[in-house]
Design a protein around this motif. Structure first.
Motif, PDB file in Angstrom:
ATOM      1  N   LEU A 128     -18.449 -70.158 -15.868  1.00 40.51           N
ATOM      2  CA  LEU A 128     -18.736 -70.425 -14.462  1.00 40.51           C
ATOM      3  C   LEU A 128     -18.805 -71.911 -14.139  1.00 40.51           C
ATOM      4  N   VAL A 129     -18.840 -72.757 -15.157  1.00 36.62           N
ATOM      5  CA  VAL A 129     -18.860 -74.201 -14.930  1.00 36.62           C
ATOM      6  C   VAL A 129     -17.486 -74.780 -15.225  1.00 36.62           C
ATOM      7  N   ASN A 130     -17.158 -75.813 -14.510  1.00 34.44           N
ATOM      8  CA  ASN A 130     -15.854 -76.444 -14.677  1.00 34.44           C
ATOM      9  C   ASN A 130     -15.974 -77.608 -15.661  1.00 34.44           C
ATOM     10  N   GLN A 131     -16.241 -77.261 -16.915  1.00 35.99           N
ATOM     11  CA  GLN A 131     -16.352 -78.251 -17.982  1.00 35.99           C
ATOM     12  C   GLN A 131     -15.546 -77.733 -19.179  1.00 35.99           C
ATOM     13  N   PRO A 132     -15.267 -78.596 -20.142  1.00 36.63           N
ATOM     14  CA  PRO A 132     -14.400 -78.206 -21.262  1.00 36.63           C
ATOM     15  C   PRO A 132     -14.948 -77.054 -22.108  1.00 36.63           C
ATOM     16  N   ASN A 133     -14.142 -75.983 -22.234  1.00 37.73           N
ATOM     17  CA  ASN A 133     -14.531 -74.872 -23.113  1.00 37.73           C
ATOM     18  C   ASN A 133     -14.277 -75.274 -24.565  1.00 37.73           C
ATOM     19  N   MET A 134     -14.523 -74.359 -25.491  1.00 35.03           N
ATOM     20  CA  MET A 134     -14.421 -74.672 -26.919  1.00 35.03           C
ATOM     21  C   MET A 134     -13.025 -75.179 -27.302  1.00 35.03           C
ATOM     22  N   THR A 135     -11.979 -74.563 -26.777  1.00 37.44           N
ATOM     23  CA  THR A 135     -10.614 -74.990 -27.092  1.00 37.44           C
ATOM     24  C   THR A 135     -10.389 -76.433 -26.645  1.00 37.44           C
ATOM     25  N   THR A 136     -10.836 -76.764 -25.456  1.00 36.68           N
ATOM     26  CA  THR A 136     -10.664 -78.120 -24.933  1.00 36.68           C
ATOM     27  C   THR A 136     -11.496 -79.120 -25.739  1.00 36.68           C
ATOM     28  N   GLN A 137     -12.697 -78.722 -26.137  1.00 32.34           N
ATOM     29  CA  GLN A 137     -13.532 -79.611 -26.957  1.00 32.34           C
ATOM     30  C   GLN A 137     -12.830 -79.930 -28.282  1.00 32.34           C
ATOM     31  N   ILE A 138     -12.238 -78.921 -28.882  1.00 37.53           N
ATOM     32  CA  ILE A 138     -11.509 -79.135 -30.142  1.00 37.53           C
ATOM     33  C   ILE A 138     -10.277 -80.003 -29.904  1.00 37.53           C
ATOM     34  N   ASP A 139      -9.593 -79.804 -28.769  1.00 30.58           N
ATOM     35  CA  ASP A 139      -8.463 -80.668 -28.413  1.00 30.58           C
ATOM     36  C   ASP A 139      -8.919 -82.125 -28.282  1.00 30.58           C
ATOM     37  N   HIS A 140     -10.082 -82.336 -27.649  1.00 33.53           N
ATOM     38  CA  HIS A 140     -10.622 -83.698 -27.516  1.00 33.53           C
ATOM     39  C   HIS A 140     -10.885 -84.305 -28.896  1.00 33.53           C
ATOM     40  N   PHE A 141     -11.421 -83.498 -29.798  1.00 36.65           N
ATOM     41  CA  PHE A 141     -11.675 -83.964 -31.167  1.00 36.65           C
ATOM     42  C   PHE A 141     -10.364 -84.376 -31.845  1.00 36.65           C
ATOM     43  N   GLN A 142      -9.326 -83.546 -31.725  1.00 37.19           N
ATOM     44  CA  GLN A 142      -8.040 -83.869 -32.337  1.00 37.19           C
ATOM     45  C   GLN A 142      -7.453 -85.150 -31.755  1.00 37.19           C
ATOM     46  N   GLN A 143      -7.558 -85.311 -30.439  1.00 35.33           N
ATOM     47  CA  GLN A 143      -7.061 -86.528 -29.800  1.00 35.33           C
ATOM     48  C   GLN A 143      -7.851 -87.748 -30.265  1.00 35.33           C
ATOM     49  N   PHE A 144      -9.152 -87.569 -30.391  1.00 38.43           N
ATOM     50  CA  PHE A 144     -10.022 -88.653 -30.858  1.00 38.43           C
ATOM     51  C   PHE A 144      -9.624 -89.089 -32.264  1.00 38.43           C
ATOM     52  N   VAL A 145      -9.420 -88.135 -33.163  1.00 36.30           N
ATOM     53  CA  VAL A 145      -9.041 -88.446 -34.546  1.00 36.30           C
ATOM     54  C   VAL A 145      -7.686 -89.139 -34.571  1.00 36.30           C
ATOM     55  N   GLN A 146      -6.719 -88.644 -33.789  1.00 34.23           N
ATOM     56  CA  GLN A 146      -5.395 -89.263 -33.760  1.00 34.23           C
ATOM     57  C   GLN A 146      -5.464 -90.674 -33.194  1.00 34.23           C
ATOM     58  N   GLN A 147      -6.278 -90.861 -32.166  1.00 38.36           N
ATOM     59  CA  GLN A 147      -6.400 -92.177 -31.548  1.00 38.36           C
ATOM     60  C   GLN A 147      -7.037 -93.180 -32.498  1.00 38.36           C
ATOM     61  N   LYS A 148      -8.058 -92.754 -33.218  1.00 41.04           N
ATOM     62  CA  LYS A 148      -8.753 -93.647 -34.145  1.00 41.04           C
ATOM     63  C   LYS A 148      -7.922 -93.919 -35.395  1.00 41.04           C
ATOM     64  N   GLN A 149      -7.114 -92.962 -35.819  1.00 42.00           N
ATOM     65  CA  GLN A 149      -6.290 -93.081 -37.029  1.00 42.00           C
ATOM     66  C   GLN A 149      -7.082 -93.715 -38.173  1.00 42.00           C
ATOM     67  N   ASP A 150      -8.272 -93.199 -38.373  1.00 41.50           N
ATOM     68  CA  ASP A 150      -9.181 -93.743 -39.380  1.00 41.50           C
ATOM     69  C   ASP A 150      -9.537 -92.637 -40.360  1.00 41.50           C
ATOM     70  N   MET A 151      -9.048 -92.739 -41.574  1.00 42.93           N
ATOM     71  CA  MET A 151      -9.309 -91.714 -42.569  1.00 42.93           C
ATOM     72  C   MET A 151     -10.778 -91.709 -42.990  1.00 42.93           C
ATOM     73  N   GLN A 152     -11.504 -92.792 -42.748  1.00 43.32           N
ATOM     74  CA  GLN A 152     -12.925 -92.850 -43.062  1.00 43.32           C
ATOM     75  C   GLN A 152     -13.752 -92.079 -42.035  1.00 43.32           C
ATOM     76  N   LEU A 153     -13.138 -91.733 -40.910  1.00 43.26           N
ATOM     77  CA  LEU A 153     -13.850 -91.059 -39.836  1.00 43.26           C
ATOM     78  C   LEU A 153     -14.450 -89.735 -40.294  1.00 43.26           C
ATOM     79  N   ILE A 154     -13.648 -88.947 -40.995  1.00 38.93           N
ATOM     80  CA  ILE A 154     -14.120 -87.669 -41.506  1.00 38.93           C
ATOM     81  C   ILE A 154     -14.105 -87.763 -43.024  1.00 38.93           C
TER      82      ILE A 154
END
Length: 181
Positions: A128-154
């Motif tokens: 009922l809220v217009n905010q990122p669901n679980m799929t979108t949250q995971i997409d944000h995580f993937q974009q974040f990891v790709q943007q940082k390109q830092d293997m030390q991140l995880i």
């Protein structure tokens, strides 16, 4: 999908709170010997959201939220700590920065504790809220990891916290038993 399976499917996702670690021993040793490279990556709803809703929304950014912890409204849907804060304390680290805060340029240095992608009111499906669901949250995580390109991140000390509660149920029952995936 047959509509009779929907409540069963929602039951599977409802009230699940999971802490996943690829280094199972790190929880017991971290409590007494904090690891400085431990990172939490958080996905889910209000039980773990530490402030991803915009301040203009108001709700979680107004009193009484935050009076007990951290002392003023901080975007948590709680008067005090949420599950993320408790788990961070147990494993000997701090709560991670919010994705919204990082993206808007706030608190860049605190990224060393991981990142919180959770939004209160959301679920696995659209709610009922217009905010990122679980799929979108995971997409944000993937974009974040790709943007940082830092293997030390995880690393082997990274955790994923996943919390999904009743928001999918609420949406299902208030929308004539239909879901938008």
């Amino acid at each position: 999908m047959n509509c009779y399976y929907i409540p069963s499917l929602l039951c599977l996702f409802t009230s699940i709170t999971t802490v996943i670690s690829d280094a199972s021993s790190s929880v017991s040793t971290t409590r007494h010997h904090p690891k400085h490279n431990l990172k939490l990556f958080v996905f889910g709803d209000s039980y773990v959201d530490t402030g991803n809703w915009p301040k203009s929304y108001g709700g979680s950014w107004q009193q009484p939220y935050g009076i007990t912890y951290p002392g003023s409204p901080s975007g948590r849907f709680s008067d005090g700590r949420v599950l993320t804060d408790y788990i961070a304390g147990i494993v000997g680290t701090k709560s991670p920065v919010t994705y919204r805060g990082w993206k808007s340029g706030e608190k860049k240095l605190s990224m060393k504790y991981g990142m919180n992608f959770a939004y209160g009111g959301t679920g696995v499906f659209n709610t009922l809220v217009n905010q990122p669901n679980m799929t979108t949250q995971i997409d944000h995580f993937q974009q974040f990891v790709q943007q940082k390109q830092d293997m030390q991140l995880i690393n082997s000390s990274s955790f994923a916290i996943i919390s999904v509660a009743g928001n999918d149920y609420a949406t299902y029952f208030t929308s004539n038993h239909t879901l938008q995936v």
